[in-house]
Design an enzyme around this catalytic site. Structure first.
Site, short mmCIF file in Angstrom:
data_model
loop_
_atom_site.label_atom_id
_atom_site.label_comp_id
_atom_site.label_asym_id
_atom_site.label_seq_id
_atom_site.Cartn_x
_atom_site.Cartn_y
_atom_site.Cartn_z
N SER A 169 0.79 -1.24 0.00
CA SER A 169 0.00 0.00 0.00
C SER A 169 0.82 1.28 0.00
CB SER A 169 -0.96 0.00 1.19
OG SER A 169 -2.04 -0.87 0.95
N LYS B 182 0.14 3.87 -2.64
CA LYS B 182 -0.83 4.96 -2.51
C LYS B 182 -0.16 6.32 -2.41
CE LYS B 182 -4.46 2.12 -0.36
NZ LYS B 182 -3.81 0.81 -0.31
N SER C 69 -5.64 3.55 4.62
CA SER C 69 -5.25 2.74 3.46
C SER C 69 -6.47 2.21 2.70
CB SER C 69 -4.37 1.57 3.90
OG SER C 69 -3.53 1.14 2.85
#
Length: 504
Positions: A151, A154, A335
């Site tokens: 993640s 991101k 997230s």
């Protein structure tokens, strides 16, 4: 694991004036013989004095040029690289050009995180740490090798969105008149946060638009025209996003366990069963769920079908998503995968790259160009980081975070949206920065990442010595949940060492 530190030894000081009397003491006869010798042998003595002068200059250069590292509150290790002695420069005649001054000796850093980095829970470790003020790489383990990010991807998605879309951009869902009498078309604009809950209800998406508001607008506009027949047919247009709804490299467990929706331009509440829960099971038909919910709000709908809005159709209503700045905050702090995919797809569309998963790479990379960090080796398969086929070198992240820390462009929004150790978001959970690692609470601003094949963390550290570091840590391969604590322990080591961090 524990940090290893070696406090520097004090260098011996030399005071020539204090030492001189001891050498000058002696019988008068000795002094007379020395004086006589000096008169007879002036040239050799002059040469000897020059050699001595050069030796003293060289010694002074070593003593004054060597950096003295501050001792850190961690275990000791010695540096294996000695400082080089600069060549002394003789005094030149006034009329002659002067040679350049000798370069200073590089600082010897003594704070090691070797034991922490050797923790087996980190599996295949890649990491890099940079001094944000100087750009100097303090620590590197495979830092230039592109690898999956989980993640932490991101961060790239958010940075691209802030550049391409801007922090105030909103995605809009509209309703227009259909081609057939008695029909209306619900046109998805890519807003995954649109909610089926009543207006005033707080969902997982602060500032989300609500279907009941949109339905009220449509009913008012429809009834304002007496020539309209009863509204009975609802057409669902999700064509703003194209291609597959599920990225082929994702595991469907992400959907079934409630971490990711299918990616469609029309859906409600990120297609969650529970609009108030960040983690909630998603369906396999988000468009259908949105259509059913809107038909219920409108009332009187007997037919729901898929289609495309006619060109130039009259608008009956519109609602808009939270701003990109708000969406970035959501994508980072907890997230949120669906929001990250929404941002990535909107970036791809805005840049002209396309509206499918395949267009994300070109769109996001174009969106990152303005930051001036070389994207060589970077591959963006998705916006969320769920794919094993994403590839970003840790060095890209440390350089980008230098820009983020400096709040270049709109990147201050991203900095403000990061989780903070012991304080905010995914770094404030009970299993992060606990125990001895709590010494770094409030000092680590970073994005977490986790997929089945890796755990990651990247961001900014306000170190104990007052320096600011940017860092990226990848623990890849056969990892377990315990990798998170090992990553936190290594990060805490960086915090304790600060600019004295040794690359050993």
């Amino acid at each position: 694991m524990a940090d290893e530190t070696d406090a520097p030894r004090d260098e011996p000081s030399v005071d020539p004036e204090a030492a001189a009397p001891a050498h000058a003491a002696g019988a008068g006869g000795i002094l007379t013989r020395i004086s006589t010798f000096a008169r007879r042998h002036r040239m050799p003595l002059a040469i000897g004095a020059g050699v001595l002068a050069f030796a003293l200059v060289g010694t002074a250069a070593v003593l004054t040029g060597r950096g003295v590292a501050t001792a850190e509150p961690v275990a000791a290790t010695t540096s294996a690289t000695p400082s080089a002695t600069p060549t002394p420069t003789p005094t030149a005649d006034a009329g002659r050009p002067q040679p350049a001054a000798a370069a200073g000796v590089n600082r010897v850093r003594t704070c090691s995180v070797a034991d922490r980095a050797a923790d087996g829970r980190l599996a295949n470790l890649q990491a890099q740490v940079v001094n944000a003020a100087t750009g100097e790489v303090l620590y590197d383990r495979g830092g230039t090798t592109p690898s999956r990010t989980a993640s932490v991807m991101k961060v790239l998605t958010s940075a691209a969105a802030l550049n391409v879309l801007g922090p105030d951009h909103r995605a809009t869902t509209t309703v227009v008149k259909g081609a057939e009498p008695g029909s209306a078309v619900l046109v998805g604009g890519g807003d995954v946060t649109l909610s089926r809950t009543p207006s005033g209800t707080e969902t997982v998406y602060p500032g989300a638009a609500h279907l009941d508001d949109l339905a009220a607008q449509v009913r008012a506009a429809w009834n304002a025209d007496p020539s309209n027949p009863p509204l009975t047919r609802l057409i669902l247009d999700a064509s703003y996003f194209g291609g597959e709804e599920w990225q082929s490299s994702w595991d469907t467990v992400e959907r079934d366990q409630g971490y990711m929706s299918q990616i469609t331009a029309l859906q409600v509440d990120g297609d969650r069963d529970d609009p108030g829960a960040n983690t909630s099971t998603r369906s396999t038909d988000p468009i259908g769920r949105a259509g059913d919910a809107f038909a219920s709000e409108l009332g009187g709908i007997s037919t729901i079908e898929r289609g495309v809005a006619p060109a130039g159709a009259a608008q009956l209503g519109a609602v808009s998503s939270p701003t990109v700045a708000q969406l970035v905050d959501k994508a980072l702090v907890v997230s949120d995968n669906s929001v990250a995919e929404m941002l990535a797809r909107l970036v791809a569309i805005q840049t002209g790259a396309g509206n499918t998963f395949e267009a994300i790479n070109a769109g996001v990379l174009q969106g990152l160009q303005e930051y001036g960090v070389d994207t060589t080796g970077v591959t963006v398969v998705d916006g969320s980081g769920l794919s094993d086929f994403n590839a970003v070198p840790p060095s890209y992240l440390t350089q980008l975070f230098v820009k983020i820390n400096a709040r270049e462009g709109n990147l201050g929004v991203l900095l403000d949206g990061l989780p903070v150790s012991g304080v905010r978001g995914s770094l404030s959970y009970s299993d992060r920065f606990a125990g001895d690692n709590s010494v770094a609470d409030g000092a680590v601003f970073a994005k977490t990442g986790w997929i089945e094949t890796g755990y990651t963390l990247s961001g900014v550290i306000h170190a104990q010595d007052g320096s600011t570091l940017t860092f990226a840590i990848y623990a890849l391969g056969d990892v377990t949940d315990a990798a998170k604590q090992a990553i936190d322990t290594l990060t805490t080591g960086f915090f304790l060492c600060g600019d004295n961090l040794a690359n050993t």
